[in-house]
Design a protein around this motif. Structure first.
Motif, PDB file in Angstrom:
ATOM      1  N   GLY A  93     -20.400  15.302  27.640  1.00  0.00           N
ATOM      2  CA  GLY A  93     -19.560  14.104  27.746  1.00  0.00           C
ATOM      3  C   GLY A  93     -18.465  14.241  28.789  1.00  0.00           C
ATOM      4  N   ILE A  94     -18.858  14.552  30.009  1.00  0.00           N
ATOM      5  CA  ILE A  94     -17.910  14.755  31.097  1.00  0.00           C
ATOM      6  C   ILE A  94     -17.923  13.532  32.020  1.00  0.00           C
ATOM      7  N   PRO A  95     -16.760  12.977  32.357  1.00  0.00           N
ATOM      8  CA  PRO A  95     -16.729  11.771  33.199  1.00  0.00           C
ATOM      9  C   PRO A  95     -17.181  12.053  34.626  1.00  0.00           C
ATOM     10  N   ASP A  96     -17.707  11.012  35.273  1.00  0.00           N
ATOM     11  CA  ASP A  96     -18.119  11.154  36.661  1.00  0.00           C
ATOM     12  C   ASP A  96     -16.918  10.967  37.583  1.00  0.00           C
ATOM     13  N   SER A  97     -17.166  10.933  38.885  1.00  0.00           N
ATOM     14  CA  SER A  97     -16.080  10.856  39.863  1.00  0.00           C
ATOM     15  C   SER A  97     -15.302   9.545  39.769  1.00  0.00           C
ATOM     16  N   ASP A  98     -15.903   8.527  39.147  1.00  0.00           N
ATOM     17  CA  ASP A  98     -15.223   7.247  38.954  1.00  0.00           C
ATOM     18  C   ASP A  98     -14.538   7.174  37.592  1.00  0.00           C
ATOM     19  N   ARG A  99     -14.441   8.310  36.902  1.00  0.00           N
ATOM     20  CA  ARG A  99     -13.821   8.428  35.582  1.00  0.00           C
ATOM     21  C   ARG A  99     -14.594   7.663  34.521  1.00  0.00           C
ATOM     22  N   GLU A 100     -15.872   7.412  34.794  1.00  0.00           N
ATOM     23  CA  GLU A 100     -16.724   6.723  33.837  1.00  0.00           C
ATOM     24  C   GLU A 100     -17.434   7.745  32.950  1.00  0.00           C
ATOM     25  N   LEU A 101     -17.564   7.398  31.672  1.00  0.00           N
ATOM     26  CA  LEU A 101     -18.214   8.279  30.707  1.00  0.00           C
ATOM     27  C   LEU A 101     -19.542   7.667  30.266  1.00  0.00           C
ATOM     28  N   ALA A 102     -20.631   8.413  30.476  1.00  0.00           N
ATOM     29  CA  ALA A 102     -21.935   7.949  29.998  1.00  0.00           C
ATOM     30  C   ALA A 102     -22.119   8.310  28.525  1.00  0.00           C
ATOM     31  N   THR A 103     -21.472   9.391  28.093  1.00  0.00           N
ATOM     32  CA  THR A 103     -21.466   9.787  26.687  1.00  0.00           C
ATOM     33  C   THR A 103     -20.039  10.182  26.310  1.00  0.00           C
ATOM     34  N   ARG A 104     -19.737  10.181  25.031  1.00  0.00           N
ATOM     35  CA  ARG A 104     -18.378  10.495  24.585  1.00  0.00           C
ATOM     36  C   ARG A 104     -18.049  11.962  24.832  1.00  0.00           C
ATOM     37  N   PRO A 105     -16.802  12.275  25.180  1.00  0.00           N
ATOM     38  CA  PRO A 105     -16.418  13.681  25.355  1.00  0.00           C
ATOM     39  C   PRO A 105     -16.637  14.460  24.066  1.00  0.00           C
ATOM     40  N   VAL A 106     -17.261  15.618  24.188  1.00  0.00           N
ATOM     41  CA  VAL A 106     -17.499  16.460  23.019  1.00  0.00           C
ATOM     42  C   VAL A 106     -16.239  17.249  22.663  1.00  0.00           C
ATOM     43  N   MET A 107     -15.477  17.665  23.669  1.00  0.00           N
ATOM     44  CA  MET A 107     -14.259  18.431  23.431  1.00  0.00           C
ATOM     45  C   MET A 107     -13.020  17.561  23.588  1.00  0.00           C
ATOM     46  N   ARG A 108     -12.098  17.721  22.638  1.00  0.00           N
ATOM     47  CA  ARG A 108     -10.776  17.100  22.744  1.00  0.00           C
ATOM     48  C   ARG A 108      -9.748  18.224  22.684  1.00  0.00           C
ATOM     49  N   LEU A 109      -9.020  18.425  23.775  1.00  0.00           N
ATOM     50  CA  LEU A 109      -8.039  19.516  23.838  1.00  0.00           C
ATOM     51  C   LEU A 109      -6.692  18.987  23.357  1.00  0.00           C
ATOM     52  N   THR A 110      -6.130  19.651  22.359  1.00  0.00           N
ATOM     53  CA  THR A 110      -4.885  19.177  21.761  1.00  0.00           C
ATOM     54  C   THR A 110      -3.811  20.263  21.743  1.00  0.00           C
ATOM     55  N   GLY A 111      -2.571  19.824  21.745  1.00  0.00           N
ATOM     56  CA  GLY A 111      -1.415  20.673  21.498  1.00  0.00           C
ATOM     57  C   GLY A 111      -0.575  20.012  20.426  1.00  0.00           C
ATOM     58  N   ARG A 112       0.657  20.469  20.264  1.00  0.00           N
ATOM     59  CA  ARG A 112       1.552  19.825  19.306  1.00  0.00           C
ATOM     60  C   ARG A 112       2.985  19.886  19.818  1.00  0.00           C
ATOM     61  N   VAL A 113       3.779  18.950  19.382  1.00  0.00           N
ATOM     62  CA  VAL A 113       5.189  18.907  19.772  1.00  0.00           C
ATOM     63  C   VAL A 113       5.944  19.998  19.027  1.00  0.00           C
ATOM     64  N   LEU A 114       6.624  20.851  19.795  1.00  0.00           N
ATOM     65  CA  LEU A 114       7.447  21.894  19.192  1.00  0.00           C
ATOM     66  C   LEU A 114       8.857  21.401  18.899  1.00  0.00           C
ATOM     67  N   SER A 115       9.411  20.661  19.844  1.00  0.00           N
ATOM     68  CA  SER A 115      10.774  20.156  19.694  1.00  0.00           C
ATOM     69  C   SER A 115      10.996  19.040  20.699  1.00  0.00           C
ATOM     70  N   THR A 116      12.096  18.314  20.540  1.00  0.00           N
ATOM     71  CA  THR A 116      12.460  17.280  21.499  1.00  0.00           C
ATOM     72  C   THR A 116      13.892  17.508  21.971  1.00  0.00           C
ATOM     73  N   LYS A 117      14.200  16.935  23.127  1.00  0.00           N
ATOM     74  CA  LYS A 117      15.534  17.105  23.706  1.00  0.00           C
ATOM     75  C   LYS A 117      15.910  15.851  24.471  1.00  0.00           C
ATOM     76  N   ARG A 118      17.153  15.420  24.312  1.00  0.00           N
ATOM     77  CA  ARG A 118      17.635  14.244  25.026  1.00  0.00           C
ATOM     78  C   ARG A 118      18.103  14.641  26.421  1.00  0.00           C
ATOM     79  N   LEU A 119      17.725  13.852  27.423  1.00  0.00           N
ATOM     80  CA  LEU A 119      18.164  14.080  28.792  1.00  0.00           C
ATOM     81  C   LEU A 119      19.014  12.911  29.268  1.00  0.00           C
ATOM     82  N   ARG A 120      19.999  13.229  30.083  1.00  0.00           N
ATOM     83  CA  ARG A 120      20.790  12.205  30.756  1.00  0.00           C
ATOM     84  C   ARG A 120      20.358  12.129  32.217  1.00  0.00           C
ATOM     85  N   PRO A 121      20.696  11.061  32.925  1.00  0.00           N
ATOM     86  CA  PRO A 121      20.321  10.973  34.340  1.00  0.00           C
ATOM     87  C   PRO A 121      20.781  12.205  35.114  1.00  0.00           C
ATOM     88  N   GLY A 122      19.868  12.805  35.870  1.00  0.00           N
ATOM     89  CA  GLY A 122      20.175  13.994  36.654  1.00  0.00           C
ATOM     90  C   GLY A 122      19.818  15.293  35.976  1.00  0.00           C
TER      91      GLY A 122
END
Length: 234
Positions: A93-122
């Motif tokens: 299930g790998i997309p072609d050069s046009d990002r089109e999928l003929a079959t569904r992706p077999v692998m889904r790569l996941t992570g998880r959020v460890l923490s969040t942080k607020r940012l100000r401009p700059g």
């Protein structure tokens, strides 16, 4: 110091239904030999061999004689020489050069959020400060870095999926983590993050990785799958 235990590693979630559908489509399209080298492109040799032979493949091509012997115990004919002729892009299930999928992706790569942080401009994040916030925002530290196949070049150039919405990776990708701009979303620690695959916005994300890195989708999936904790889903 970053946690590098298995709980902090990305997970390569293999879809049973997508694998079965991909194997059926790939075999129906023609050929007899499936390419299962490099641990079935990071998907797991035994599981893929069982499904693709059940779909009608006659042989599977693997890397080592030990794998051939292990497959023989399962009644599967493995070989270490020859040319695979079953379309691997359909199988995995790998997309072609046009990002089109003929079959569904077999692998889904996941992570998880460890923490969040607020940012100000700059405010800047990660090594070298290649990203500075242009407005008030909140960023998430997410498991998965270049040691696990999330290539450095993806920083500031690719997105992940969180709660069904695409969010940009910002700053340089570190060894075991990366930073994602939540763009106003409220996300809790532990929330799942999808790098590529699945059925949402990240489904064809691996094609964006290929465009950014100059590597093939096959190479990227194989490396990521080899460095992740493998799991299964429907």
């Amino acid at each position: 110091m970053c946690d590098t235990t298995s709980s902090s590693l990305p997970r390569a979630m293999i879809s049973r239904s997508a694998l079965a559908a991909g194997a059926s489509a790939a075999v129906a399209a023609g050929g007899r030999v499936a390419d299962l080298r490099r641990d079935a492109w990071g998907h797991g040799v035994l599981a893929v061999a069982q499904v693709v032979t059940a779909a009608g493949a006659e042989h599977v091509l693997v890397d080592a004689q030990g794998e051939v012997e292990a497959l023989q115990l399962e009644g599967i004919h493995g070989v270490t020489t020859g040319r695979p002729d079953i379309d691997a892009s359909l199988l995995y299930g790998i997309p072609d050069s046009d990002r089109e999928l003929a079959t569904r992706p077999v692998m889904r790569l996941t992570g998880r959020v460890l923490s969040t942080k607020r940012l100000r401009p700059g405010d800047a994040v990660s090594y070298g400060y290649t990203y500075r916030a242009s407005r008030d925002t909140v960023v998430a530290l997410v498991t998965g870095g270049y040691a696990q196949g999330i290539v450095r070049a993806l920083g500031n150039h690719a997105e992940v999926e969180i709660d069904g919405v695409s969010r940009p990776i910002v700053g340089r990708v570190a060894m075991d983590v990366c930073v994602v701009d939540l763009q106003g979303a409220d996300v809790a620690a532990g929330t799942e993050v999808t790098y590529f695959g699945g059925e949402g916005p990240a489904s064809s994300g691996i094609s964006r990785w290929a465009a950014v890195t100059g590597m093939s989708a096959a190479e990227l999936i194989t490396v990521a799958g080899a460095h992740a904790v493998r799991g299964w889903e429907a």
